[in-house]
Design a protein around this motif. Sequence first.
Motif, mmCIF file in Angstrom:
data_model
loop_
_atom_site.group_PDB
_atom_site.id
_atom_site.type_symbol
_atom_site.label_atom_id
_atom_site.label_comp_id
_atom_site.label_asym_id
_atom_site.label_seq_id
_atom_site.Cartn_x
_atom_site.Cartn_y
_atom_site.Cartn_z
ATOM 1 N N SER A 30 0.868 -0.949 0.050
ATOM 2 C CA SER A 30 -0.009 0.007 -0.122
ATOM 3 C C SER A 30 0.906 1.280 -0.129
ATOM 4 C CB SER A 30 -0.894 0.126 1.299
ATOM 5 O OG SER A 30 -1.675 -1.017 1.249
ATOM 6 N N PRO A 31 1.005 1.737 -1.206
ATOM 7 C CA PRO A 31 2.056 2.830 -1.270
ATOM 8 C C PRO A 31 1.190 4.469 -0.613
ATOM 9 C CG PRO A 31 0.770 2.472 -3.276
ATOM 10 C CD PRO A 31 0.470 1.422 -2.526
ATOM 11 N N ASP A 32 1.956 5.330 -0.461
ATOM 12 C CA ASP A 32 1.386 6.583 0.109
ATOM 13 C C ASP A 32 0.658 7.159 -1.009
ATOM 14 O OD1 ASP A 32 2.459 6.007 2.284
ATOM 15 O OD2 ASP A 32 4.075 7.785 2.269
ATOM 16 N N ARG A 33 -0.210 8.279 -0.792
ATOM 17 C CA ARG A 33 -0.895 8.757 -1.669
ATOM 18 C C ARG A 33 -0.786 10.338 -1.677
ATOM 19 N NH1 ARG A 33 -4.478 5.789 -4.932
ATOM 20 N NH2 ARG A 33 -4.781 3.471 -3.992
ATOM 21 N N THR A 34 -0.896 10.997 -2.942
ATOM 22 C CA THR A 34 -0.612 12.411 -2.935
ATOM 23 C C THR A 34 -2.068 12.931 -2.706
ATOM 24 O OG1 THR A 34 -1.227 12.439 -5.414
ATOM 25 C CG2 THR A 34 1.255 12.279 -4.834
#
Length: 149
Positions: free
Chosen positions: A44-48
């Motif tokens: 789960s990558p970070d989100r902008t």
Amino acid sequence: MDGRRRNPYELTDETPVYVISVAAQLSGLHPQTLRQYDRLGLVSPDRTAGRGRRYSARDIELLRQVQQLSQDEGINLAGIKRIIELENQVAALQSRVAELSAAVEGAAAAMRQREAQVHASYRRDLVPYTDVQQTSALVVWRPAPKRGE
């Protein structure tokens, strides 16, 4: 953190910098595969602010690990998710053990220091100290004869 202020511009393994196309290229996977892994909660990558995915170097390594477990080991995605959860749990427990060990060592040092203070406060003039030599001699006690016997 360790109490020091970190440079906000310092890049670490956790810094989310890679867009999905670059992360896909670095991991050797298709962008759609990365989206699927994100939906499944594997990586789960970070989100902008605009909801775009940003992957860190650690995320790229995890993507490679997922791919290796899936392709080389034949583990299904549910099994991989469980492996990742267990590895994260082990890492958290190891960190907690290290934290508690440091606390125990600190408490033991404080106890030793306090014990030394107590021993140093003893009044030596109240009880004369004589060094007793240990021997293995046997002493036989016989009562003194009673008067008149």
